[in-house]
Structure formats: structure tokens, C-alpha cells
Design a protein around this motif. Structure first.
Motif, PDB file in Angstrom:
ATOM      1  N   GLU A  66       0.899   0.314   0.962  1.00 45.30           N
ATOM      2  CA  GLU A  66       1.278  -0.874   0.197  1.00 45.30           C
ATOM      3  C   GLU A  66       1.979  -0.470  -1.089  1.00 45.30           C
ATOM      4  OE1 GLU A  66      -2.047  -3.308  -0.724  1.00 45.30           O
ATOM      5  OE2 GLU A  66      -2.185  -4.201   1.260  1.00 45.30           O
ATOM      6  N   LYS A  67       1.343   0.477  -1.813  1.00 47.86           N
ATOM      7  CA  LYS A  67       1.862   0.904  -3.110  1.00 47.86           C
ATOM      8  C   LYS A  67       1.846   2.423  -3.188  1.00 47.86           C
ATOM      9  CE  LYS A  67      -0.107  -3.236  -5.316  1.00 47.86           C
ATOM     10  NZ  LYS A  67      -1.115  -3.747  -6.308  1.00 47.86           N
ATOM     11  N   TRP A  68       3.016   2.987  -3.453  1.00 51.58           N
ATOM     12  CA  TRP A  68       3.150   4.418  -3.664  1.00 51.58           C
ATOM     13  C   TRP A  68       3.590   4.674  -5.104  1.00 51.58           C
ATOM     14  CZ3 TRP A  68       6.445   6.299   1.161  1.00 51.58           C
ATOM     15  CH2 TRP A  68       5.676   6.137   2.333  1.00 51.58           C
ATOM     16  N   VAL A  69       3.205   5.806  -5.641  1.00 60.00           N
ATOM     17  CA  VAL A  69       3.649   6.206  -6.984  1.00 60.00           C
ATOM     18  C   VAL A  69       4.190   7.621  -6.922  1.00 60.00           C
ATOM     19  CG1 VAL A  69       2.107   4.675  -8.261  1.00 60.00           C
ATOM     20  CG2 VAL A  69       1.277   6.905  -7.544  1.00 60.00           C
ATOM     21  N   GLY A  70       5.201   7.895  -7.750  1.00 61.56           N
ATOM     22  CA  GLY A  70       5.826   9.213  -7.738  1.00 61.56           C
ATOM     23  C   GLY A  70       6.064   9.753  -9.133  1.00 61.56           C
ATOM     24  N   ASP A  71       6.096  11.074  -9.229  1.00 65.36           N
ATOM     25  CA  ASP A  71       6.341  11.714 -10.525  1.00 65.36           C
ATOM     26  C   ASP A  71       6.727  13.174 -10.299  1.00 65.36           C
ATOM     27  OD1 ASP A  71       6.586  11.855 -13.258  1.00 65.36           O
ATOM     28  OD2 ASP A  71       4.483  12.322 -13.619  1.00 65.36           O
ATOM     29  N   VAL A  75       4.402  12.220  -4.220  1.00 59.61           N
ATOM     30  CA  VAL A  75       4.281  10.796  -3.907  1.00 59.61           C
ATOM     31  C   VAL A  75       2.852  10.531  -3.453  1.00 59.61           C
ATOM     32  CG1 VAL A  75       5.090   8.871  -2.500  1.00 59.61           C
ATOM     33  CG2 VAL A  75       6.700  10.650  -3.225  1.00 59.61           C
ATOM     34  N   MET A  76       2.169   9.593  -4.109  1.00 58.11           N
ATOM     35  CA  MET A  76       0.778   9.276  -3.789  1.00 58.11           C
ATOM     36  C   MET A  76       0.655   7.847  -3.260  1.00 58.11           C
ATOM     37  SD  MET A  76      -2.468   8.880  -6.415  1.00 58.11           S
ATOM     38  CE  MET A  76      -2.815  10.625  -6.632  1.00 58.11           C
ATOM     39  N   ASP A  77      -0.193   7.683  -2.232  1.00 56.03           N
ATOM     40  CA  ASP A  77      -0.583   6.346  -1.767  1.00 56.03           C
ATOM     41  C   ASP A  77      -1.769   5.898  -2.614  1.00 56.03           C
ATOM     42  OD1 ASP A  77      -2.016   4.250  -0.334  1.00 56.03           O
ATOM     43  OD2 ASP A  77      -0.717   4.717   1.375  1.00 56.03           O
ATOM     44  N   LEU A  78      -1.646   4.772  -3.303  1.00 52.06           N
ATOM     45  CA  LEU A  78      -2.699   4.335  -4.215  1.00 52.06           C
ATOM     46  C   LEU A  78      -3.984   3.933  -3.507  1.00 52.06           C
ATOM     47  CD1 LEU A  78      -0.833   2.245  -6.959  1.00 52.06           C
ATOM     48  CD2 LEU A  78      -1.816   4.538  -7.133  1.00 52.06           C
ATOM     49  N   HIS A  79      -3.904   3.582  -2.233  1.00 52.59           N
ATOM     50  CA  HIS A  79      -5.112   3.138  -1.538  1.00 52.59           C
ATOM     51  C   HIS A  79      -6.034   4.309  -1.208  1.00 52.59           C
ATOM     52  CE1 HIS A  79      -7.497   0.193   0.643  1.00 52.59           C
ATOM     53  NE2 HIS A  79      -7.625   1.075   1.631  1.00 52.59           N
ATOM     54  N   THR A  80      -5.475   5.410  -0.721  1.00 57.24           N
ATOM     55  CA  THR A  80      -6.276   6.561  -0.295  1.00 57.24           C
ATOM     56  C   THR A  80      -6.268   7.693  -1.311  1.00 57.24           C
ATOM     57  OG1 THR A  80      -4.381   7.542   0.840  1.00 57.24           O
ATOM     58  CG2 THR A  80      -5.810   6.069   2.128  1.00 57.24           C
ATOM     59  N   LYS A  81      -5.374   7.628  -2.288  1.00 54.84           N
ATOM     60  CA  LYS A  81      -5.146   8.720  -3.256  1.00 54.84           C
ATOM     61  C   LYS A  81      -4.566   9.958  -2.569  1.00 54.84           C
ATOM     62  CE  LYS A  81      -6.827   6.187  -6.552  1.00 54.84           C
ATOM     63  NZ  LYS A  81      -7.053   4.967  -5.798  1.00 54.84           N
ATOM     64  N   ASN A  93       9.911  12.948   2.848  1.00 56.49           N
ATOM     65  CA  ASN A  93       8.740  13.541   3.489  1.00 56.49           C
ATOM     66  C   ASN A  93       7.603  12.525   3.614  1.00 56.49           C
ATOM     67  OD1 ASN A  93       9.936  16.023   3.865  1.00 56.49           O
ATOM     68  ND2 ASN A  93       9.119  16.920   1.987  1.00 56.49           N
ATOM     69  N   ALA A  94       7.422  11.714   2.573  1.00 61.46           N
ATOM     70  CA  ALA A  94       6.389  10.687   2.610  1.00 61.46           C
ATOM     71  C   ALA A  94       6.695   9.654   3.690  1.00 61.46           C
ATOM     72  CB  ALA A  94       6.277  10.010   1.248  1.00 61.46           C
ATOM     73  N   GLY A  99       8.712  -2.967   2.796  1.00 66.68           N
ATOM     74  CA  GLY A  99       8.126  -3.652   1.656  1.00 66.68           C
ATOM     75  C   GLY A  99       7.206  -2.830   0.790  1.00 66.68           C
ATOM     76  N   VAL A 100       7.133  -1.510   1.009  1.00 67.64           N
ATOM     77  CA  VAL A 100       6.298  -0.667   0.152  1.00 67.64           C
ATOM     78  C   VAL A 100       6.816  -0.732  -1.286  1.00 67.64           C
ATOM     79  CG1 VAL A 100       5.556   1.693  -0.357  1.00 67.64           C
ATOM     80  CG2 VAL A 100       5.743   0.928   2.022  1.00 67.64           C
ATOM     81  N   VAL A 101       5.903  -0.884  -2.236  1.00 68.53           N
ATOM     82  CA  VAL A 101       6.265  -0.818  -3.657  1.00 68.53           C
ATOM     83  C   VAL A 101       6.177   0.646  -4.093  1.00 68.53           C
ATOM     84  CG1 VAL A 101       5.628  -1.470  -6.009  1.00 68.53           C
ATOM     85  CG2 VAL A 101       5.469  -3.145  -4.154  1.00 68.53           C
ATOM     86  N   PHE A 102       7.300   1.188  -4.543  1.00 71.84           N
ATOM     87  CA  PHE A 102       7.318   2.565  -5.042  1.00 71.84           C
ATOM     88  C   PHE A 102       7.491   2.526  -6.558  1.00 71.84           C
ATOM     89  CE2 PHE A 102       9.507   6.393  -6.448  1.00 71.84           C
ATOM     90  CZ  PHE A 102       8.679   7.379  -5.926  1.00 71.84           C
ATOM     91  N   HIS A 103       6.520   3.097  -7.260  1.00 73.25           N
ATOM     92  CA  HIS A 103       6.528   3.053  -8.729  1.00 73.25           C
ATOM     93  C   HIS A 103       6.785   4.443  -9.310  1.00 73.25           C
ATOM     94  CE1 HIS A 103       5.519   1.272 -12.648  1.00 73.25           C
ATOM     95  NE2 HIS A 103       5.030   2.473 -12.923  1.00 73.25           N
ATOM     96  N   SER A 104       7.609   4.503 -10.348  1.00 69.74           N
ATOM     97  CA  SER A 104       7.912   5.773 -11.016  1.00 69.74           C
ATOM     98  C   SER A 104       8.178   5.509 -12.491  1.00 69.74           C
ATOM     99  CB  SER A 104       9.137   6.426 -10.377  1.00 69.74           C
ATOM    100  OG  SER A 104      10.324   5.693 -10.707  1.00 69.74           O
ATOM    101  N   ASP A 105       8.416   6.592 -13.222  1.00 69.58           N
ATOM    102  CA  ASP A 105       8.807   6.431 -14.626  1.00 69.58           C
ATOM    103  C   ASP A 105      10.315   6.189 -14.705  1.00 69.58           C
ATOM    104  OD1 ASP A 105      10.095   8.887 -14.294  1.00 69.58           O
ATOM    105  OD2 ASP A 105       8.494  10.032 -15.274  1.00 69.58           O
TER     106      ASP A 105
END
Length: 385
Positions: free
Chosen positions: A223-228, A245-251, A273-274, A283-289
Motif C-alpha cells: 500500500e505504502k512504500w518509502v525510499g531513501d 525501499v521499505m514496505d510500511l506494513h511489514t517493515k 527491484n522492489a 496505486g502504491v504510494v511511494f514516499h521520499s524526501d
């Protein structure tokens, strides 16, 4: 919003790294246990990326089976030799002498096995070998032994709370305070090392839409991924860069890439790769700086290709991307800050082992019920299958 299918997928970087580890001496069995890939699959990757042919047409799989059979025969011979070597002793010596013999070689064989071979009741051995310890002393000794094993297995990364949780899962009824006390007595502690991180120069930054808004809650995977991006120093190649890249649900770290340069290609490869590994629905939300790599036109096109929604942290607000920042901090404290990597290649192998072998598949997380990220993902995949 889950996966399109429940079958596990692996990106090309993952496959080739497994083959590199195999060619450098790791067995298929160990790699299978470490990274959750079947031995059959590993052999298929070896055949694809580094085919081995012999004159008689034998394959790597056949060689591995032969080695396993040889090992089984060796163990059988060892057991027979033990019986032949010590079986006659029982009739020639008294219990005290037998006790001394068992004491002398108990580090080589289990006491149960020695007692069986020498026909000595274990109760007799324990009664004559030494003064019985108190129940509390025996419990403390056993608990300390278990604590040391868990601590070593975690490469000294676990502290008392996680060790206490694992002990409970093993059936030990022990309090957290007692675990802490035994760890202090045995001088066992979690490794935590903070270190300098270089900060890039900051130019003019334009605000972008923050869709996530620090709402890290999810209902399922993908649902929500974050990257840095973080910095990794090497002796020969200087600063290198890891994009995660991390999946926020499972870490779980669902994708990552390591490079000598901090470019848009670095973060694009991590996202690719992710995507290849997770095969998410649209529809995945990808969040970054707001780093220049993440705000580039090329990366925006990749986000559009994958039909994702790109969310950005507000300027000067690191807490907007706290989860992935936390992972990189853990990576530094548990692994990077304790090692001096010779070069890019040695760092790349070490990071793969940490992320795929330890963090995703062995490291339990309090925020997800003391499960591993891969364990939680597997449970979800089974429930929706």
C-alpha cells in the motif's frame, strides 16, 4: 491492495548475488536456509548465470547429493567408532572412573550419547560427577547459555527485550528484569555505535505534495512504500551509496541498490527491484524526501510507468520519512559502523547479507508483533491465497 499473485519473485540483482555467494564458497543448503529460496531454485540460477559442465555430464545438483551422502557415511562411521572405542570400558572401570571419562570428552559428544554408549544411567552420572547445583543456579546457567546463543545468532544486535521475547517463544518462563540481570552478569549487551554521516550541500528546494502526511498506518502489503539514500564508506573506493525501499506494513526492505555514485539511476534501480520482487497492484504510494534524484523527471516517469503516487516530505521535515530513516540508522548501528569495508564489492556483499539474510528474514521487530518482515509477509500471502 496486495500482490497480483502469491508466488515469490526475485529480481536479477538478488539472483546474481546468490550465485556469487555460492561461487565464493557458500553451500546451496546454507543459502536456502539464509535467504528463503529453495535449493532447486538456487541451482536453476547457478545453471543460468554460471553454468558448470563436466566431461561425464554430471551437474552441480548431483555433486551436492554426493557430498551429502559422503557426510552421512562419515557420521555413521563416527558413531560406530565411538561405540567400538568406548563400549568395552564399561566392564573394566568403576562409576567414578566412568564419570571422569565422560567429563573429559563431553565437549565432543553429548552426555546422553556417552551415557548410552557406556551404559551409564544419566542420573548416576549427574549424582557422582559433582555436587548438585541449586535449581536457581541451574536455571540461570541454562538461561545464560540460551541468551548467549541468541545474542551470537543476532550478531550481538539484540538487546534484552528481543532476547526475552525469543526465550518466551522457546518456552522459558522468565521476566525481562531477570534477563537484563543475567545479561549484565555475563557482560552481554547490544551493540550500538553512532557515527558521522556526511551531509550533502543544500540548494534551492521546491515543495512537492505530501500525500502520506506521516500516516504510516496500513492494512496490508504494497500500500505504502518509502525510499531513501544513505552513505557507506569504503577504504579503497571512498563513499558509496545505498538506496532502499521499505514496505510500511511489514517493515521489509522490498528493494535496494548499491552504487559508487548517487544518481537517479541508483534510486530507479532500487524501485525496479522492489517492483519486480513484489509485483504490486496499481496505486502504491511511494514516499521520499525532496532530494534531486527523487524529484528528477526520469524518476517521475518511472513512477508513472508503475502507476504509483509519489509523495514527498516537507522541506526540513525528516520525520515525514522516519521509518526508512530508522532502518538506515539500524543498519549503521548493527552492521556498518562495526566494519571497515575494503572496497565497493566487499561492502555490496556485506549489505546483501545484512538486508536479505538478517534484517528481512531473521530480525524480529517489536512494531510488527516480534515477527520478521518476511514472516509477516508470508502470513499475509497465505491468508489471501
Amino acid at each position: 491492495m496486495g500482490n497480483k499473485n502469491t508466488g515469490k519473485k526475485y529480481n536479477e540483482d538478488f539472483k546474481m548475488m546468490i550465485v556469487d555467494l555460492y561461487n565464493s564458497g557458500s553451500s546451496a543448503k546454507d543459502l536456502s536456509s539464509e535467504y528463503g529460496v529453495s535449493e532447486v531454485t538456487i541451482y536453476s540460477w547457478i545453471k543460468k548465470f554460471s553454468p558448470i559442465q563436466t566431461e561425464d555430464g554430471s551437474t552441480v545438483t548431483a555433486d551436492e547429493i554426493a557430498k551429502m551422502k559422503k557426510q552421512m557415511l562419515r557420521l555413521q562411521e563416527e558413531n560406530e567408532n565411538l561405540k567400538k572405542g568406548y563400549g568395552h570400558i564399561r566392564e573394566k572401570v568403576n562409576f567414578n572412573e566412568l564419570t571422569d571419562i565422560i567429563k573429559e570428552i563431553k565437549d565432543q559428544y553429548s552426555i546422553q550419547r556417552l551415557c548410552d554408549v557406556l551404559d551409564v544411567p544419566r542420573s548416576t552420572y549427574y549424582q557422582t560427577s559433582q555436587k548438585l547445583e541449586s535449581n536457581r543456579e541451574r536455571e540461570n546457567n541454562e538461561l545464560t547459555k540460551q541468551i548467549k546463543e541468541i545474542h551470537v545468532e543476532s550478531k550481538q544486535r539484540y538487546g534484552a527485550p528481543k532476547i526475552h521475547n525469543i526465550l518466551s517463544k522457546k518456552g522459558f518462563n522468565v521476566s525481562l528484569k531477570r534477563v537484563q540481570r543475567l545479561m549484565r552478569a555475563a557482560n552481554i549487551r547490544s551493540i550500538v555505535v553512532k557515527k558521522f554521516r556526511p551531509t550533502p550541500s543544500k540548494g534551492r528546494i521546491l515543495e512537492r505534495k505530501n500525500v502520506l502526511k506521516r500516516d504510516f498506518n496500513t492494512t496490508t502489503v504494497n500500500e505504502k512504500w518509502v525510499g531513501d539514500i544513505t552513505y557507506i564508506n569504503t577504504l579503497k573506493d571512498g563513499w558509496c551509496y545505498l538506496a532502499s525501499v521499505m514496505d510500511l506494513h511489514t517493515k521489509k526492505i522490498v528493494g535496494f541498490s548499491f552504487s559508487r555514485t548517487m544518481t537517479t539511476d541508483l534510486i530507479t534501480k532500487a524501485l525496479e527491484n522492489a517492483y519486480d520482487s513484489q509485483n504490486p497492484s496499481d496505486g502504491v504510494v511511494f514516499h521520499s524526501d525532496l532530494g534531486s534524484q527523487y524529484t528528477s523527471d526520469d524518476f517521475a516517469k518511472k513512477i508513472q510507468t508503475y502507476k504509483m503516487t509519489h509523495s514527498f516530505s516537507h522541506k526540513g521535515s525528516p520525520y515525514d520519512n522516519a521509518c526508512i530513516e530508522s532502518f538506515h540508522a539500524i543498519l549503521k548501528k548493527e552492521e556498518v559502523n562495526h566494519v571497515k569495508y575494503l572496497d565497493f564489492d566487499s561492502a555490496k556483499i556485506a549489505l546483501f547479507k545484512y538486508i536479505e539474510g538478517w534484517y528481512n528474514r531473521k530480525r524480529i521487530h517489536g512494531s510488527i508483533g516480534y515477527k520478521t518482515p518476511q514472516e509477516l509477509e508470508n502470513e499475509i500471502m497465505v491468508s489471501v491465497a
